[in-house]
Design a protein around this motif. Sequence first.
Motif, PDB file in Angstrom:
ATOM      1  N   GLU A 198       0.841  -1.457  -0.432  1.00 60.12           N
ATOM      2  CA  GLU A 198      -0.297  -0.074  -0.111  1.00 60.12           C
ATOM      3  C   GLU A 198       1.150   1.447   0.348  1.00 60.12           C
ATOM      4  N   TYR A 258       0.824   5.113   1.320  1.00 61.50           N
ATOM      5  CA  TYR A 258       0.122   5.872   2.732  1.00 61.50           C
ATOM      6  C   TYR A 258       0.943   6.563   2.250  1.00 61.50           C
ATOM      7  N   LEU A 299      -5.104  -7.192   3.873  1.00 62.42           N
ATOM      8  CA  LEU A 299      -6.240  -5.710   3.890  1.00 62.42           C
ATOM      9  C   LEU A 299      -6.390  -5.689   4.863  1.00 62.42           C
ATOM     10  N   ARG A 314      -4.527  -2.418   6.136  1.00 62.05           N
ATOM     11  CA  ARG A 314      -4.671  -1.264   5.062  1.00 62.05           C
ATOM     12  C   ARG A 314      -5.665  -0.352   5.739  1.00 62.05           C
ATOM     13  N   SER A 329     -11.048   4.204   2.305  1.00 62.79           N
ATOM     14  CA  SER A 329      -9.803   3.881   2.332  1.00 62.79           C
ATOM     15  C   SER A 329      -8.579   5.065   2.451  1.00 62.79           C
ATOM     16  N   SER A 381      -5.140   4.787   2.032  1.00 62.06           N
ATOM     17  CA  SER A 381      -4.045   4.580   1.359  1.00 62.06           C
ATOM     18  C   SER A 381      -4.746   3.643  -0.776  1.00 62.06           C
ATOM     19  N   LEU A 406      -3.851   0.564  -2.723  1.00 61.41           N
ATOM     20  CA  LEU A 406      -3.215  -0.851  -2.553  1.00 61.41           C
ATOM     21  C   LEU A 406      -2.982  -1.096  -4.452  1.00 61.41           C
TER      22      LEU A 406
END
Length: 591
Positions: free
Chosen positions: A330, A332, A387, A390, A402, A404, A406
Amino acid sequence: MRQSGGISLGFVSDQRVRQLERKLRTKEERIVVLETENSLLHLKLAECQGLIGRSTDEASQLYFVSEKQQNLHKSLPSLVIQELHATIQGLKQDLKNLHSFALERSRDFQHQYKNHLYQVLTAVQKIQLQNEAMQTFQTKAFDLEQSLQEVTERYEKEKRKRRVLHNSLIELRGNIRVHCRIRPLLLFDATPGHSVSHNRHKKLSEKVAYAADDETVLVKCSRPGHASINKLFQFERVYSATESQDAVFADVAPLLTSLLDGYNVCIMAYGQTGSGKTHTMFGPLSGDNFIFSTEDGPELGIIPRATEEVFRLISEKPPGSLWVEVSVVEVYNNEIFDLLAKDSYGTVFGIKREVVTTKEGKSDVPFLTYETVENAAEFLQLVNKGLQLRVKHPTLVHAHSSRSHLIVTLTIAMTVLGDSIGTLWADEESSQKLSKVLSCTFPQQLREDKTTFSSRASSPAHSEPTEKPKHIKTKLQLVDLAGSECVGMSGVTGAALRETSFINRSLSALSDVLGAISEQRSHIPYRNSKLTHLLQDSIGGDAKLLVMLCVSPCQKYLAESLQSLGFGTRARQVQRGQVKKRNPLVSSKSK
């Protein structure tokens, strides 16, 4: 109405005639009875007169009695007969009147009957004519339906041909495929905000984005005091709010066969927060876990379906000729985290990684964790573990937003013989040849040293030197981008506000890269963001890239929807040159 009235009058007349006839018969029967009694009295009178000679006293008495009876009998029948005669005359007169009335009613009824019969016959003729006309129209309608069906089939056939040719043109030009999916209206679309009036919210929740057809998006743009403007956006495929996950994957599946043909493939979901990207890519969400059970088959997204399809294609190839690895990362706050990395105790946790550019000009993440999987279930299990790590944060727009980007990567490593991958499985003979070569090689050995391959053939037919084995890797990147969002609408603050800033900057960098490629600039700013640097090989490299635009239909998300549609339009204009197959890499240690 006249017919029913005529029939009712005739019926009443017949009833009256029958009633009078019954009375007449009753009177006649009464007359017969009285005449019989009169005859009996005359007989008794004769008997009495015959007994007169018996005795004088008796005769006088009998005479007196008989005289009295005779007078009585003579007076009684005479009065009764007169009354009956008068009654009979009256009844006859009534019967005569009724007969005249019945004849008159019968003539009237016959006249009405003829009129109504004529009307019925006329109506029947009209109905017959209408039926004939209806049959003619039905025949014409059937012919038109047949013609329409033939034209529709021809149109669909030509449309499929055109789409195949269009995709071929896109592939030759290296263009990015762009599909657009318009999600249905959801419950949170109808929930008014704290500072929004009911009427204002009702207008904001109106639907303004539509699928005009399977290649066109229609957006109704309106501002207070200005006329409404309709904007059209063209893409390779447009999905309406009613189209299922099956329809979406049906257009994605053909790309997956390119993996085993030596091409890299990337499928990327782009759109604002709450537009349906994660649902399109993964499917139903239960808490923090994504459900990948067969019971939810119709709702499964692209990733679980693509995994099943890839392993199905692999099962058709010679056993032991390739293996599959998976990585999950991910991006982020502009940092890359390995979501499959484990600590010394075997616990999975995210470790920060860096992206670098190799000597060949490709992007790479050193020390990234790759897990080998044997089937789709193992793959999805690893993805689900990733996940769990995440980053998510609820906003006013989406409860499970979400925070971030992925990237799930499925890598297929294969060993081939010959100068190109096209010689792999070219025919049955080459397949058997490859199987014999690989019969003495264990998959585990290949995983431990993917740069070494030993060709061993024990058959006399293969005692001569064999071709050098080559190792090829193709990868399928499945990208669920974080959603772009308006800070004022999402209502984020603090750390979430910082996340939003990084998300919007990375998506802006992605848009800048597409613009630079489409304008054929000498410098492409891949390194302006870790996201674009990580996806460099897919965006401007040698991958077949499919961008799945996810759009909300609501008026209140109009600005974000137009931004997403504009991004997709720029992506369609990118021409990267013909996407090429992966070149076989000859191992330097091969004998």
